[in-house]
Design a protein around this motif. Sequence first.
Motif, mmCIF file in Angstrom:
data_model
loop_
_atom_site.group_PDB
_atom_site.id
_atom_site.type_symbol
_atom_site.label_atom_id
_atom_site.label_comp_id
_atom_site.label_asym_id
_atom_site.label_seq_id
_atom_site.Cartn_x
_atom_site.Cartn_y
_atom_site.Cartn_z
ATOM 1 N N SER A 1 8.875 22.262 -46.310
ATOM 2 C CA SER A 1 9.795 22.516 -47.426
ATOM 3 C C SER A 1 9.912 21.271 -48.296
ATOM 4 O O SER A 1 9.953 21.365 -49.528
ATOM 5 C CB SER A 1 11.166 22.952 -46.918
ATOM 6 N N GLY A 2 9.933 20.091 -47.678
ATOM 7 C CA GLY A 2 9.951 18.857 -48.461
ATOM 8 C C GLY A 2 8.662 18.643 -49.222
ATOM 9 O O GLY A 2 8.669 18.136 -50.364
ATOM 10 N N TYR A 3 7.561 18.993 -48.613
ATOM 11 C CA TYR A 3 6.252 18.868 -49.268
ATOM 12 C C TYR A 3 6.185 19.750 -50.511
ATOM 13 O O TYR A 3 5.760 19.309 -51.577
ATOM 14 C CB TYR A 3 5.161 19.238 -48.269
ATOM 15 N N TYR A 4 6.624 20.994 -50.367
ATOM 16 C CA TYR A 4 6.610 21.901 -51.513
ATOM 17 C C TYR A 4 7.607 21.440 -52.578
ATOM 18 O O TYR A 4 7.341 21.567 -53.773
ATOM 19 C CB TYR A 4 6.941 23.328 -51.073
ATOM 20 N N ALA A 5 8.755 20.910 -52.159
ATOM 21 C CA ALA A 5 9.741 20.426 -53.114
ATOM 22 C C ALA A 5 9.203 19.223 -53.888
ATOM 23 O O ALA A 5 9.436 19.099 -55.095
ATOM 24 C CB ALA A 5 11.031 20.051 -52.395
ATOM 25 N N ALA A 6 8.488 18.337 -53.202
ATOM 26 C CA ALA A 6 7.916 17.169 -53.874
ATOM 27 C C ALA A 6 6.904 17.592 -54.931
ATOM 28 O O ALA A 6 6.861 17.006 -56.025
ATOM 29 C CB ALA A 6 7.269 16.251 -52.848
ATOM 30 N N PRO B 1 15.222 24.110 -61.942
ATOM 31 C CA PRO B 1 15.928 24.209 -60.665
ATOM 32 C C PRO B 1 15.625 25.507 -59.899
ATOM 33 O O PRO B 1 15.543 25.509 -58.676
ATOM 34 C CB PRO B 1 17.406 24.124 -61.048
ATOM 35 N N ASP B 2 15.462 26.595 -60.639
ATOM 36 C CA ASP B 2 15.132 27.857 -59.971
ATOM 37 C C ASP B 2 13.747 27.790 -59.325
ATOM 38 O O ASP B 2 13.555 28.281 -58.201
ATOM 39 C CB ASP B 2 15.176 29.020 -60.964
ATOM 40 N N ASP B 3 12.796 27.201 -60.013
ATOM 41 C CA ASP B 3 11.452 27.051 -59.448
ATOM 42 C C ASP B 3 11.454 26.092 -58.263
ATOM 43 O O ASP B 3 10.725 26.296 -57.293
ATOM 44 C CB ASP B 3 10.470 26.561 -60.503
ATOM 45 N N LEU B 4 12.289 25.067 -58.350
ATOM 46 C CA LEU B 4 12.395 24.121 -57.248
ATOM 47 C C LEU B 4 12.965 24.788 -56.003
ATOM 48 O O LEU B 4 12.436 24.618 -54.900
ATOM 49 C CB LEU B 4 13.268 22.933 -57.657
ATOM 50 N N VAL C 1 11.116 25.350 -52.339
ATOM 51 C CA VAL C 1 11.689 24.970 -51.046
ATOM 52 C C VAL C 1 11.695 26.166 -50.106
ATOM 53 O O VAL C 1 11.329 26.052 -48.928
ATOM 54 C CB VAL C 1 13.107 24.385 -51.228
ATOM 55 N N ASN C 2 12.106 27.331 -50.606
ATOM 56 C CA ASN C 2 12.130 28.525 -49.774
ATOM 57 C C ASN C 2 10.732 28.914 -49.307
ATOM 58 O O ASN C 2 10.543 29.322 -48.160
ATOM 59 C CB ASN C 2 12.773 29.692 -50.526
ATOM 60 N N VAL D 1 6.388 28.988 -45.110
ATOM 61 C CA VAL D 1 5.061 28.534 -44.687
ATOM 62 C C VAL D 1 5.186 27.671 -43.431
ATOM 63 O O VAL D 1 4.373 27.776 -42.506
ATOM 64 C CB VAL D 1 4.350 27.771 -45.825
ATOM 65 N N GLY D 2 6.227 26.841 -43.382
ATOM 66 C CA GLY D 2 6.460 26.019 -42.189
ATOM 67 C C GLY D 2 6.709 26.870 -40.961
ATOM 68 O O GLY D 2 6.208 26.570 -39.873
ATOM 69 N N PHE D 3 7.475 27.953 -41.124
ATOM 70 C CA PHE D 3 7.706 28.858 -39.994
ATOM 71 C C PHE D 3 6.408 29.526 -39.569
ATOM 72 O O PHE D 3 6.127 29.657 -38.379
ATOM 73 C CB PHE D 3 8.748 29.914 -40.362
#
Length: 77
Positions: free
Chosen positions: A31-36, A45-48, A52-53, A58-60
């Motif tokens: 989630s941090g990787y995608y946020a970065a 902000p909506d895209d951000l 994250v979601n 993907v992490g799960f």
Amino acid sequence: MTPVDANGAREFLEAIIAAFSLLGGGMAYLSGYYAAHALAQDSSPDDLSQAVNEGVGVGFKYASPTSIVALIIMVWS
């Protein structure tokens, strides 16, 4: 009533904690990787929040099989 082996219960709980730690770590990392990546592209902000979601999902997806393998290894060892 069957008595519970304290050592066996402790090892089982440690295995569960390790599996959930691996799962949570994978979800947090991605989630941090995608946020970065979303921040680097100056996303709204909506895209951000969507990034994250998606990262959590993907992490799960990738960390859940790994955490199950870790649980199996720790229970059998």
